[in-house]
Design an enzyme around this catalytic site. Structure first.
Site, PDB file in Angstrom:
ATOM      1  N   CYS A 160       0.843  -1.208   0.074  1.00 32.98           N
ATOM      2  CA  CYS A 160       0.061   0.081  -0.141  1.00 32.98           C
ATOM      3  C   CYS A 160       0.927   1.066  -0.100  1.00 32.98           C
ATOM      4  O   CYS A 160       1.866   1.377   0.774  1.00 32.98           O
ATOM      5  CB  CYS A 160      -0.926   0.116   1.318  1.00 32.98           C
ATOM      6  N   THR A 161       0.540   2.112  -0.748  1.00 31.34           N
ATOM      7  CA  THR A 161       1.674   3.115  -1.153  1.00 31.34           C
ATOM      8  C   THR A 161       0.712   4.373  -1.747  1.00 31.34           C
ATOM      9  O   THR A 161      -0.779   4.257  -2.028  1.00 31.34           O
ATOM     10  CB  THR A 161       2.374   2.529  -2.288  1.00 31.34           C
TER      11      THR A 161
END
Length: 515
Positions: A324-325
């Protein structure tokens, strides 16, 4: 089960600056900076700091990242590595293998207690604060305190709760419940927040931390009061990250790695990012305007799989060579561009929130392969092999595109296709972002159900194939955002991921296409 179809977003066009991000409110904060006379780096830093409050499960000041900056005047490109580092006190023996496969974005062998995936032993030294402050000092015009002000205001208001907030928290509610401080922030009454009853989640500790950073400066995170709190509470929790690790942290400027593609220069982060793999895949492509969708899809799958195989077997801090970014893309009216990716790695990172600081910490140890003797192995102070791949495109010495994505191993495969859609297929940003993609980051190639009927069949001639939908959860394809500039006219355009409900492009100036 709900199935949504026909979801579209339109590109935004402006003679002024644009900010594309995964949260519209954060993008608007950056656009207000541009409207007040700030430049692309000012807007990028402000947007990233607001994102740490507005979508704390994806990125934040407890994580790290990469950025590229391009000058609108000279076309010069600089890159900054502010990614996480392993603590000096860890060793491979701290992460014994237990057999079976690990989870999350990576399929490393499983580690006892999943201590590389979540909890205090998964935490690496955060680089976001040093990186954002360093970038602002070199290319921005705002003071550090001015850049923090919108994030402080957002934290004081609290995290806005809507249906998507509830979904994002519910996905990891079980893991968050295991950490008392995380549960206190994100699980009021022990449950994901109900928008009707809890319109905002208070974030008083995070607001105090941000105010302290504004008053004491960014290095307080590494050598001052915040550093002391971080080191002390992590030690009590059983982590190996120390005060010495924080004090030693510095982000690093370096030249980009650059390759030519279809008359453009593609600039990426060199070394342990997704950039070198992206360039390798582009170099292997043989696609032109007459290539059909099915043949192009097979070419993408082949090039990406080959680059991924090379990446996972040869790259790492111990190799012979060198999520997740959340992603932010910015262009200002002078043509300066920033492509910035920041991450906590997994959703909610380590699932660890320290009570005194109020922000989530990364689970950077997940990026290392826990097996001994491999290039990307666990080692004291090591830099992990990261998936982030922000990039800039230039032509004739002028920046023309800033793009990046969230999505772990899906990032560089998505960017390869988007670049090819535009440079080989002649698509604009809007058409390229809506075109169905495949993901070749794993042995089974995932093909978007919206692709032409013969695409899956063609790819299946060489690889196992799975037809999937571009859903909110699970994330089957990366989540890109981009801004582009026509150097001849000086017109800018921006595009956000169509199926991401919060993603948006904000403009410095209000109005329609001719603004």
């Amino acid at each position: 089960m709900q199935t949504w179809s026909g979801i579209e977003k339109h590109a935004r066009h402006s003679a002024g600056g644009l900010v594309a991000a995964q949260h519209g409110g954060a993008a608007e904060a950056g656009a207000r900076v541009l409207a007040a006379g700030g430049n692309a780096m000012d807007a990028a830093v402000v947007t990233a700091l607001v994102l740490s409050v507005a979508e704390p499960w994806l990125s934040g000041i407890g994580g790290g990242g990469f950025l590229l900056h391009a000058s609108g005047d000279t076309g010069a490109v600089d890159t900054l590595d502010f990614n996480v580092r392993a603590p000096q006190g860890i060793s491979a023996a701290d992460y014994p293998l237990r057999g079976g496969r690990g989870g999350d974005w990576f399929d490393w062998p499983a580690v006892e207690g999943d201590r590389n995936l979540s909890g205090p032993m998964s935490v690496c030294v955060p680089g976001a604060i040093d990186g954002l402050a360093t970038a602002l000092a070199r290319f921005g015009t705002l003071s550090w305190a001015e850049a923090l002000a919108p994030a402080i205001e957002a934290a004081e208001r609290g995290l806005e709760v809507d249906w998507f907030t509830r979904l994002c928290i519910a996905i990891d509610a079980g893991n968050l419940a295991a950490d008392p401080a995380s549960a206190e922030v994100f699980l009021p009454g022990g449950q994901p927040p109900d928008p009707g009853r809890t319109p905002r989640l208070p974030m008083p500790a995070k607001a105090r931390t941000l105010r302290r950073l504004a008053q004491a400066g960014a290095r307080d995170f590494y050598e001052g009061g915040i550093a002391a709190s971080l080191a002390g509470e992590l030690a009590m929790a059983g982590a190996k990250l120390s005060a010495a690790d924080l004090a030693a942290y510095r982000s690093t400027w370096q030249p980009p790695r650059t390759a030519s593609y279809r008359g453009h220069e593609v600039h990426v982060i060199d070394g342990l990012s997704g950039g070198p793999s992206l360039l390798a895949a582009l170099a292997a492509l043989d696609i032109g305007p007459q290539t059909g969708p099915a043949e192009a899809a097979l070419a993408y799958a082949t090039a990406i799989r080959d680059a991924t195989r090379l990446r996972l077997t040869t790259m790492g801090h111990a190799s012979a060579g060198g999520d997740c970014t959340s992603h932010v893309s910015v262009v200002d009216r002078a043509g300066n561009m920033v492509s910035l990716t920041n991450t906590l790695l997994s959703r909610f990172g380590a699932k660890v929130t320290l009570p005194s600081t109020g922000f989530l910490l990364n689970n950077g140890m997940m990026w290392f392969d826990p097996r001994p003797g491999v290039p990307n192995r666990i080692a004291p102070g090591a830099r992990p092999l990261a998936n982030m791949s922000p990039l800039l495109l230039t032509r004739g010495g002028r920046p023309t595109l800033a793009i990046g994505a969230a999505g772990g191993r899906q990032i560089f495969p998505a960017l390869v296709q988007l670049l090819s859609f535009m440079l080989d297929g002649g698509m604009g940003l809007e058409e390229a972002f809506h075109a169905p993609r495949l993901d070749a980051s794993s042995p089974t190639i995932r093909v978007n159900r919206r692709a032409a009927p013969d695409v899956a069949a063609k790819v299946a001639e060489a690889f196992p194939v799975e037809l999937v939908t571009d859903t909110l959860h699970p994330v089957n394809f990366a989540i890109p955002s981009a801004v582009a500039r026509d150097p001849a006219s000086g017109r800018n355009s921006g595009m956000a991921h169509p199926t991401s409900p919060w993603a948006a492009v904000a403009a410095e100036t209000e109005g329609g296409p001719d603004a």
